[in-house]
Each structure stands twice: as C-alpha cells, then as structure tokens.
Design an enzyme around this catalytic site. Structure first.
Site, PDB file in Angstrom:
ATOM      1  N   ASP A 119       0.089  10.752  -4.770  1.00 33.69           N
ATOM      2  CA  ASP A 119       1.244  11.404  -4.147  1.00 33.69           C
ATOM      3  C   ASP A 119       1.501  12.627  -5.046  1.00 33.69           C
ATOM      4  OD1 ASP A 119       3.457  10.834  -1.941  1.00 33.69           O
ATOM      5  OD2 ASP A 119       4.568  11.533  -3.663  1.00 33.69           O
ATOM      6  N   LYS A 160       0.851  -1.201   0.000  1.00 33.24           N
ATOM      7  CA  LYS A 160       0.000   0.000   0.000  1.00 33.24           C
ATOM      8  C   LYS A 160       0.872   1.231   0.000  1.00 33.24           C
ATOM      9  CE  LYS A 160      -3.819   2.333   0.291  1.00 33.24           C
ATOM     10  NZ  LYS A 160      -3.418   3.025  -0.971  1.00 33.24           N
ATOM     11  N   LYS A 168       5.318   1.714  -3.183  1.00 32.97           N
ATOM     12  CA  LYS A 168       5.344   3.066  -3.755  1.00 32.97           C
ATOM     13  C   LYS A 168       5.621   2.913  -5.235  1.00 32.97           C
ATOM     14  CE  LYS A 168       4.970   7.405  -2.519  1.00 32.97           C
ATOM     15  NZ  LYS A 168       4.246   8.014  -1.380  1.00 32.97           N
TER      16      LYS A 168
HETATM   17  P1  NDP Z   1       0.730  17.670  -4.868  1.00 39.19           P
HETATM   18  O1  NDP Z   1       1.145  17.212  -6.208  1.00 39.19           O
HETATM   19  O2  NDP Z   1      -0.705  17.892  -4.587  1.00 39.19           O
HETATM   20  O3  NDP Z   1       1.498  19.024  -4.489  1.00 39.19           O
HETATM   21  C1  NDP Z   1       2.880  19.065  -4.504  1.00 39.19           C
HETATM   22  C2  NDP Z   1       3.312  20.455  -4.083  1.00 39.19           C
HETATM   23  O4  NDP Z   1       4.693  20.448  -3.760  1.00 39.19           O
HETATM   24  C3  NDP Z   1       3.131  21.486  -5.179  1.00 39.19           C
HETATM   25  O5  NDP Z   1       2.847  22.729  -4.604  1.00 39.19           O
HETATM   26  C4  NDP Z   1       4.497  21.456  -5.844  1.00 39.19           C
HETATM   27  O6  NDP Z   1       4.805  22.636  -6.568  1.00 39.19           O
HETATM   28  C5  NDP Z   1       5.393  21.316  -4.655  1.00 39.19           C
HETATM   29  N1  NDP Z   1       6.646  20.688  -5.053  1.00 39.19           N
HETATM   30  C6  NDP Z   1       6.801  19.475  -5.622  1.00 39.19           C
HETATM   31  N2  NDP Z   1       8.084  19.220  -5.873  1.00 39.19           N
HETATM   32  C7  NDP Z   1       8.750  20.305  -5.439  1.00 39.19           C
HETATM   33  C8  NDP Z   1      10.118  20.645  -5.426  1.00 39.19           C
HETATM   34  N3  NDP Z   1      11.057  19.823  -5.907  1.00 39.19           N
HETATM   35  N4  NDP Z   1      10.442  21.844  -4.881  1.00 39.19           N
HETATM   36  C9  NDP Z   1       9.504  22.687  -4.398  1.00 39.19           C
HETATM   37  N5  NDP Z   1       8.185  22.407  -4.395  1.00 39.19           N
HETATM   38  C10 NDP Z   1       7.828  21.241  -4.909  1.00 39.19           C
HETATM   39  O7  NDP Z   1       1.365  16.619  -3.850  1.00 39.19           O
HETATM   40  P2  NDP Z   1       0.934  16.268  -2.339  1.00 39.19           P
HETATM   41  O8  NDP Z   1       0.436  17.481  -1.661  1.00 39.19           O
HETATM   42  O9  NDP Z   1       0.080  15.071  -2.398  1.00 39.19           O
HETATM   43  O10 NDP Z   1       2.324  15.810  -1.720  1.00 39.19           O
HETATM   44  C11 NDP Z   1       3.198  16.725  -1.039  1.00 39.19           C
HETATM   45  C12 NDP Z   1       4.131  15.943  -0.133  1.00 39.19           C
HETATM   46  O11 NDP Z   1       3.353  15.215   0.823  1.00 39.19           O
HETATM   47  C13 NDP Z   1       5.018  14.899  -0.813  1.00 39.19           C
HETATM   48  O12 NDP Z   1       6.243  14.839  -0.135  1.00 39.19           O
HETATM   49  C14 NDP Z   1       4.246  13.601  -0.606  1.00 39.19           C
HETATM   50  O13 NDP Z   1       5.090  12.487  -0.644  1.00 39.19           O
HETATM   51  C15 NDP Z   1       3.721  13.841   0.812  1.00 39.19           C
HETATM   52  N6  NDP Z   1       2.571  13.031   1.205  1.00 39.19           N
HETATM   53  C16 NDP Z   1       1.410  13.058   0.491  1.00 39.19           C
HETATM   54  C17 NDP Z   1       0.328  12.313   0.910  1.00 39.19           C
HETATM   55  C18 NDP Z   1      -0.986  12.363   0.215  1.00 39.19           C
HETATM   56  O14 NDP Z   1      -1.931  11.759   0.714  1.00 39.19           O
HETATM   57  N7  NDP Z   1      -1.128  13.065  -0.900  1.00 39.19           N
HETATM   58  C19 NDP Z   1       0.408  11.443   2.093  1.00 39.19           C
HETATM   59  C20 NDP Z   1       1.652  11.550   2.820  1.00 39.19           C
HETATM   60  C21 NDP Z   1       2.687  12.316   2.368  1.00 39.19           C
HETATM   61  P3  NDP Z   1       4.725  22.635  -8.188  1.00 39.19           P
HETATM   62  O15 NDP Z   1       3.258  22.716  -8.496  1.00 39.19           O
HETATM   63  O16 NDP Z   1       5.505  23.812  -8.619  1.00 39.19           O
HETATM   64  O17 NDP Z   1       5.329  21.335  -8.635  1.00 39.19           O
HETATM   65  O1  2IT Z   2       3.153   8.964   1.261  1.00 37.33           O
HETATM   66  C1  2IT Z   2       1.999   8.558   1.481  1.00 37.33           C
HETATM   67  O2  2IT Z   2       1.704   8.020   2.557  1.00 37.33           O
HETATM   68  C2  2IT Z   2       0.991   8.716   0.436  1.00 37.33           C
HETATM   69  N1  2IT Z   2       1.286   9.285  -0.619  1.00 37.33           N
HETATM   70  C3  2IT Z   2      -0.389   8.161   0.627  1.00 37.33           C
HETATM   71  C4  2IT Z   2      -0.407   6.671   0.385  1.00 37.33           C
HETATM   72  C5  2IT Z   2      -1.774   6.047   0.363  1.00 37.33           C
HETATM   73  O3  2IT Z   2      -1.799   4.857   0.036  1.00 37.33           O
HETATM   74  O4  2IT Z   2      -2.791   6.683   0.664  1.00 37.33           O
END
Ligand code: NDP
Ligand code: 2IT
Length: 449
Positions: A162, A86, A122
């Site tokens: 993600d 997952k 992942k």
């Molecule tokens: P999104 O795609 O919704 O948003 C990503 C954001 O991060 C955008 O604002 C993007 O800007 C910015 N970003 C991405 N890469 C970079 C970089 N190299 N430098 C600066 N800014 C950057 O992703 P999420 O919000 O889902 O994910 C954000 C983080 O949270 C990640 O690390 C992910 O692994 C983690 N995460 C997400 C989960 C989820 O449920 N979605 C769960 C747990 C963790 P731009 O638009 O310019 O690319």
């Molecule tokens: O990093 C994370 O935990 C996620 N991007 C969410 C994974 C999930 O299976 O909901």
C-alpha cells in the site's frame, strides 16, 4: 441504526477516519437490514465493525548513524468470513489505528466484491521510507517482520503493499519471513517475478480502476478515447492508471506528490510516464523534477492555506484520485463538476470526503468509490495466491483478461445491487450492499464466532 453509530463513536471517540467509513456503510445497508431482519437479530453489522483481532507492536531499528529508533507496527485482522485475512501494509508517518481500521473495514467489502475467497485485513507502521537508505528500509522491514511473522500464513493472513510499501519493501519482508519460518510460501503478494510474484500485479490497481471507468462509460455508449483526465499522485496506482489511459487513447494532464502537482497540457505520454516511473521508483525523487525535464509542464507547490486543491480545478472529463484518503473536499468536488468532470473512478481508498461524495451523487455523474474501483489490486493478489498454491504461472495476457473480467463483474454486481435497493446508478450504495450481503450471509452460515 443510529445506536450502532453512537456505540462506535462512544467506544473509539478519536477514530475519525474509521467513523467516516462506518457511517457510509451503515447508511447504505439500512434498507438491506430493514428487508432482512435476520441480519439485525444476528447483530451482523455490530460484529463486522469490530475487528476480529488487532495486533500492535514495537518496531525497534538502528539508522545509518547508529541511532536507535522505535516505530509502532499494526495489523488489523478484520474479517475472515469468506477467506484468510488479506490486505496491504502502509508505511507512512500518518499511520494510526483509525486509518488502519478504516482501511481494513473498507477491505471487507472490497474483497467480497472481487468474487475471490478473500477475508480482510490491513496493517502498517508510522514509518516513512521517504529519505531513508535502502539499508535503513531493510532493517526496518526485518524488525517489523520479526514480530508480524507469527500472525501470518498462506491460509491465515497474507499482507501486500500500500502507500510506502512497494516491491523493495515486500522483498525485505518476504526474506525475513522465509528465514524465520524456514518455509517458502505465498505469504505476501506483490512478490518479485522471480520468486512467486504474478505478472500484472504491479499494474493491477491502476488498470482495474481504468477498466471500471470503461464499464461505467459503456452504459452511456461512450469510451475513454480522447477523454481528458486528471490523475493525482505519482505512485504505483497513479503510474499504471496513466499507462492504461494512454493505451486507451485518453490524455492525462496532471500528476502529483504530497509537495505539489504538475499540469502538462500536452499530456503525460508513454515516454514521459517512463520518466516518472524512473523518477519515483528508481531515483526516488520528487515530482517537481518532471518540470525540469519537460519545460512545457507547470509545477505548482501545494499551499496549505488554500481551501481547495488546484489539481482538481482544470477542465477535464474524468478524474482518477490515486493518492490518499480525504484528498477531495466539497470545494474540490464542486470545482470538478464546474470544469466538466463527469467520471470519477477512485484508485485511492476513500479519497473523497462525505460532502464531496454528496456533490458527485447529486450531480448524477459516473462515480465509483474506491472499494469497487480499486479492487483490481487485491483481486490480482488473489490470483497470485492461486498461482502460488498451484505452483504455476499465468501469462500477462491471461492475468489481464482475468482482471478485466473481475472488474466487469464487480461493476455489474454494484449496479444490480443499486437497482435492487432503489438507487439505480449509485455505486456507493451498490458496492456497500453487494459486499455486505456476501459477507453477512457467510457470517450467518458460520454461527456466532
Ligand atoms: P505509493 O506509495 O506507491 O504512492 C503514494 C502516492 O501518493 C505518492 O505519490 C505520494 O506522494 C502520494 N501521497 C501519499 N500520501 C499523500 C498525502 N497525504 N497527500 C498527498 N499525496 C500523498 O502508494 P500506492 O500508489 O500504492 O497507493 C495510493 C493509494 O491507492 C492509497 O490510497 C492506497 O491505499 C490505494 N490503493 C493501493 C493499492 C495497491 O495495490 N498499491 C490497491 C488499492 C488501493 P509522496 O511521495 O510525496 O508521499
Ligand atoms: O487497498 C488495497 O486493496 C491494497 N492495498 C492491496 C491489498 C492486497 O492485498 O493486494
């Protein structure tokens, strides 16, 4: 101990993000291995570091101009000791094996902490949906799933979103999976609410990260009310972190994307947040446009030659990094401390570089690593899977209450493991140890497989 790390570095010398994630865990769990030699005899750590399966595949697709493109797709099936694989899918130009292996490795411990039966995986591709049309994104997702589908199943491997994979991408991926398998099943999470999705899944990671910060503050008999907060990014996690912080009476003064950041001294209130959500999810625009709409805000373009990120250099109480790995270096961490930040709850995965983590730990601030603080997302994915299996749908209130309960128990588990092994309040050690012990015991029970 160092032989394990030496072996990892020698075997995959270029996987620097993977080395970083493994090094931290190996250090944290050393006292657990010293106390429980049976783990060492069974080479549990050596086995955990090696993915159960790595799938790499070609993803060909046709762009809107008739050009034929090729991307590289991956799925890391990391660990299935406590449940089916997952974890999310990341679509970003930087995606490679090292980044996905670090994310899958972190997922092993995170998913164990959720209290739910979730193994770890992942995946993703070096494809960037930014600037692509909906039809291009759809064709890419369909081609990606044409290979990945044979490795998935509701009891085998269940991807989610993600970076770069949100509701739109999950829809296209699910549509192709269903067509290929002729089966409607809960094989992805983060689905639309009309077709098997769970209420609160979009909010879950951000809300959970804030709930974790609330738990840490409660130990000092404090709350988030009136706290000034720094948030990075403006994607899914950032958006719902800000929403929950506003609901709890905090004030968020920063937001960003990969091009630059906004400083809004008055705070990003609910109305401004709704504009951000429209800007990012509807218009698919850039965060600089926020300053066009709200002239009191200041937009600063990131300057690659700086040795720090100016977003982290403002007076504040709390920080919620929500962008990506290694977005906080030692200088940023020191800037935060100098500016009064004493709560850091990581929404992103591994956003703080090891030298920055040291600074947070040395200063004894309330610091929660991503694998604990952002586990709310995958936890509600687990709840989505339960609802799919039971063919029922819980209310918003029910899911949010379960999420809050899970974040409280993750906090308690991390704290008690940190105390048991002599580093009270060190949530890095706590998260690594609590996650490790659950997976290690399950692997011991199941033999050498
Ligand atoms: P999104 O795609 O919704 O948003 C990503 C954001 O991060 C955008 O604002 C993007 O800007 C910015 N970003 C991405 N890469 C970079 C970089 N190299 N430098 C600066 N800014 C950057 O992703 P999420 O919000 O889902 O994910 C954000 C983080 O949270 C990640 O690390 C992910 O692994 C983690 N995460 C997400 C989960 C989820 O449920 N979605 C769960 C747990 C963790 P731009 O638009 O310019 O690319
Ligand atoms: O990093 C994370 O935990 C996620 N991007 C969410 C994974 C999930 O299976 O909901």
């Amino acid at each position: 101990m160092s032989t394990i790390l030496d072996r990892v570095f020698a075997k995959d010398p270029f996987e620097k993000e993977f080395h970083q994630a493994v090094t931290e865990v190996v250090r944290s769990v050393k006292p657990v291995l010293d106390k429980n030699p049976e783990y060492r005899h069974a080479n549990i750590l050596g086995r955990m570091i090696e993915p159960e399966r790595v799938i790499q595949f070609r993803v060909p697709w046709v762009d809107d101009h008739g050009q034929i493109k090729v991307n590289r797709g991956f799925r890391i099936e990391m660990n299935s000791a406590i449940g089916p694989y997952k974890g999310g899918l990341r679509f970003h130009s930087s995606v490679n094996l090292s980044i996905l292996k670090f994310l899958a490795f972190e997922q092993t411990f995170k998913n164990a902490l959720t209290t739910l039966p979730l193994g770890a995986g992942k995946g993703g591709a070096d494809f960037d949906p930014k600037g692509k049309s909906d039809n291009e994104v759809m064709r890419f997702c369909q081609s990606f799933m044409c290979e990945l589908f044979r490795h998935l199943g509701p009891d085998t491997d269940i991807p989610a979103g993600d970076i770069g994979v949100g509701a739109r991408e999950i829809g296209y991926l699910f549509g192709m999976y269903k067509k290929l398998k002729n089966e409607f099943s809960g094989v992805l999470t983060g689905k639309g609410l009309n077709w098997g999705g769970s209420l609160i899944r979009p909010e879950a990671t951000g809300y959970g990260t804030v709930f974790f910060a609330e738990e840490m503050l409660a130990i000092r008999r404090e709350s988030l009310k009136d706290k000034v907060c720094l948030v990075s990014a403006s994607g899914n996690v950032a958006q719902y972190t800000i929403e929950k912080l506003n609901q709890l009476g905090a004030k968020v003064i920063t937001i960003s994307d990969s091009s630059g950041y906004i400083y809004d001294e008055k705070g990003i209130d609910e109305a401004k947040l709704q504009y951000v959500i429209y800007l990012k999810n509807g218009k698919r625009g850039r965060i600089r446009e926020y300053a066009d709409k709200y002239p009191e805000a200041v937009y600063t373009e990131f300057n690659g030659s700086l040795d720090h990120n100016p977003l982290w250099n403002h007076k504040a109480d709390c920080a919620f990094p929500s962008a990506t790995q290694n977005e906080i270096n030692a200088k940023d961490a020191q800037n935060m401390i100098n500016n009064g930040v004493y709560v850091v709850s990581e929404g992103a995965n591994m956003p703080t570089m090891p030298e920055g983590v040291e600074i947070f730990l040395d200063n004894k601030i309330l610091y929660a690593p991503g694998k604990a603080a952002n586990a709310g997302g995958v936890a509600v994915s687990g709840l989505e899977m339960s609802q799919n299996s039971m063919r029922i749908k819980w209310t918003r209130e029910e899911v949010e209450a379960k999420l809050k309960g899970i974040m409280q128990s993750i906090h308690a588990a991390c704290l008690s493991a940190s105390e048991e092994y002599g580093t009270p309040g060190n949530y890095v050690n706590g998260a690594n140890i609590a996650g490790f012990v659950k997976v290690a015991d399950s692997m011991m029970d199941q033999g050498i497989v």
